[in-house]
Design an enzyme around this catalytic site. Structure first.
Site, mmCIF file in Angstrom:
data_model
loop_
_atom_site.group_PDB
_atom_site.id
_atom_site.type_symbol
_atom_site.label_atom_id
_atom_site.label_comp_id
_atom_site.label_asym_id
_atom_site.label_seq_id
_atom_site.Cartn_x
_atom_site.Cartn_y
_atom_site.Cartn_z
ATOM 1 N N HIS A 47 0.761 -1.362 -0.266
ATOM 2 C CA HIS A 47 -0.019 -0.027 -0.061
ATOM 3 C C HIS A 47 0.885 1.132 0.077
ATOM 4 O O HIS A 47 0.493 2.301 0.751
ATOM 5 C CB HIS A 47 -1.125 0.197 1.327
ATOM 6 C CG HIS A 47 -1.820 -1.161 1.212
ATOM 7 N ND1 HIS A 47 -3.160 -1.025 0.442
ATOM 8 C CD2 HIS A 47 -2.001 -2.132 1.617
ATOM 9 C CE1 HIS A 47 -3.637 -2.011 0.636
ATOM 10 N NE2 HIS A 47 -3.095 -3.088 1.454
ATOM 11 N N ASN A 50 -9.867 -3.187 1.989
ATOM 12 C CA ASN A 50 -9.751 -3.270 0.477
ATOM 13 C C ASN A 50 -10.851 -3.019 -0.403
ATOM 14 O O ASN A 50 -12.219 -2.682 0.271
ATOM 15 C CB ASN A 50 -9.036 -4.443 0.082
ATOM 16 C CG ASN A 50 -7.710 -4.605 0.581
ATOM 17 O OD1 ASN A 50 -7.082 -3.611 0.874
ATOM 18 N ND2 ASN A 50 -7.234 -5.782 0.761
#
EC number: 1.11.1.6
Length: 492
Positions: A65, A138
């Site tokens: 990320h 997510n």
């Protein structure tokens, strides 16, 4: 003068240049030398300070990320769920809570294009009156693996080859050929929704199973879902190449420009719940993060809405230093025995301490907005001004006390120590159902993506056969199509 009032802030800019310690700088263009053409002097502290600061501008990149964008706004309760949770920020319709949200890609580096086929991170930090609540998820509702023991191992093959630094299909397909539980995640990733158009037009999911607890102490398993009011939009390969070729930061720019123009993105929050007393009646394990919960028998329940109406003021302070951790919860919300969640509880906080330091929760973006107190003292980069004499607990010189008791899940654990897999694996049913729900042209695009991946020259016949076998077990016609395109005989 109050020295604590004038802490480092853009609000207290001097009208002239200074050093970090506040001394005036009368020449910020020339080094101090011996004569006009002589060597630079080591005593030129201003030059040394500038170089030393520049050399340390970058902090460790997130291991996953790394590429992301943030925005601020609020969450508003629209439906009463106090029968399920005693969380203060959910106490009544109309209650608003400040939030900051970070969207991200997962695998590639900080400067990578936002048009790659990759899951997207969707992390929300609620600044509640009872402390922060981090909902770290997510855009897809499932994950590649169900046990945290595999977490680091599953990231490495998705990352670039350590020799060439190129992401390669053969590494991904080799590793996950040992883990058929990943099939459901790949049914999302290789689908048309595998490349979101931007951050505003994608779903969000808490992914893991959490627990809600009401005032009576009754617990329910819960899944969190965000749904964009502007709908879900994605990019097909040709569009992704075109968009990414002209702007590798298109999603970041779209988010920033939309908010700046007053076109505020909004998501509705829904939940699904399961009574733990009744979990055995389902053909899936509610703690299995590779499965979704069927909405026809566990319908979505509306909770509230989230509106992002303010851009961040500084990318480094409110995106790079922004830190999330699934362990950060509030009364009324608790963990479950989801094996991946249990691992994330430790790993996320640990990586933030490595990346930002042990006092990362003192950084403005991460600190709670409510009053807070403990005896966690000192350590690297502790910039909180404290003047108390009692730094221990309990004490008769300090009125601090325990908080009021709040409900916890009434779980009783017993059993022998062991390492085992869950009983209800059922790895093929759901990806097969997803595939059969698509239109023929969508199915064909899915097949084409898998044919391209399996055509990697370093994918062996054995690996190719395993994947065809997996997809045949999900849907026989899908397996036959793959086998036909690849000239491989299906094993079932």
């Amino acid at each position: 003068m109050d020295p604590y009032r004038h802490r480092p802030s853009s609000a207290f800019n001097a009208p002239f240049w200074t050093t970090n310690s506040g001394a005036p700088v009368w020449n910020n263009n020339s080094s101090m030398t011996v004569g006009p053409r002589g060597p630079i002097l080591l005593e030129d502290y201003h030059l040394v300070e500038k170089l030393a600061n520049f050399d340390r501008e970058r902090i460790p990149e997130r291991v996953v990320h790394a590429r992301g964008a943030s925005a601020k706004g609020f969450f508003e309760v629209t439906h009463d769920i106090t029968n399920l949770s005693c969380a203060d920020f959910l106490r009544a319709p109309g209650v608003q809570t400040p939030v900051i949200v970070r969207f991200s890609t997962v695998i590639h580096e900080r400067g990578s294009p936002e048009t790659l086929r990759d899951p997207r991170g969707f992390a929300v930090k609620f600044y509640t009156r009872e402390g922060n609540f981090d909902l770290v998820g997510n855009n897809f509702p499932v994950f590649f693996i169900r046990d945290g023991m595999k977490f680091t191992r599953h990231v490495h093959p998705l990352k670039p080859n350590p020799k060439s630094h190129i992401q390669e299909n053969w590494r991904i397909l080799d590793f996950f050929s040992h883990h058929p539980e990943s099939l459901n995640m790949f049914s999302f990733l290789f689908d048309d929704i595998g490349i979101p158009q931007d951050y505003r037009h994608m779903d969000g999911s808490g992914v893991n199973t959490y627990t809600l607890i009401n005032k009576a102490g009754k617990a329910h398993y819960v899944k969190f879902h965000w749904r964009p009011t502007c709908g879900v939009k994605s990019l097909l390969e040709e569009d992704a190449i075109r968009v990414g070729g002209s702007n590798h930061s298109h999603a970041t720019q779209d988010l920033y420009d939309s908010i700046a123009a007053g076109n505020y993105p909004e998501w509705k929050l829904f939940i699904q719940t399961i009574d733990p007393d009744h979990e055995d009646k389902y053909d899936f394990d509610p703690l299995d993060v590779t499965k979704t919960w069927p909405e026809d028998i566990l319908p979505l329940q509306p909770v509230g809405r989230m509106v992002l109406n303010k851009n961040i003021d500084n990318f480094f302070a409110e995106n790079e230093q922004l830190a999330f951790c699934p362990a950060i919860i509030v009364p009324g919300v608790y963990y479950s025995d989801d094996k991946l969640l249990q691992t994330r509880i430790f790993s996320y906080a640990d990586t933030q301490r490595h990346r930002l330091g042990p006092n990362y929760l003192q950084l403005p973006a991460n600190a709670p907005k409510c009053a807070h107190h403990n005896n966690h003292h000192e350590g690297f980069m502790n910039f909180m001004h404290r003047d108390e004499e009692v730094n221990y607990f309990p004490s008769r010189f300090d009125p601090s006390r325990h908080a009021e008791r709040y409900p916890h899940p009434p779980a009783v654990c017993s059993g022998k120590r062991e390492r085992c897999i869950i009983e209800k694996e059922n790895n093929f049913k759901e990806p097969g159902e997803r595939y059969r729900s698509w239109t023929p042209d969508r199915q064909e695009r899915f097949v084409r993506r898998w044919v391209d991946a399996l055509s990697d020259t370093r994918v062996t016949h054995e690996i190719r056969s395993i994947w065809i076998s997996y997809w045949s077990q999900a849907d026989r016609s899908l397996g036959q199509k793959l086998a036909s395109h690849l000239n491989v005989r299906p094993s079932i």
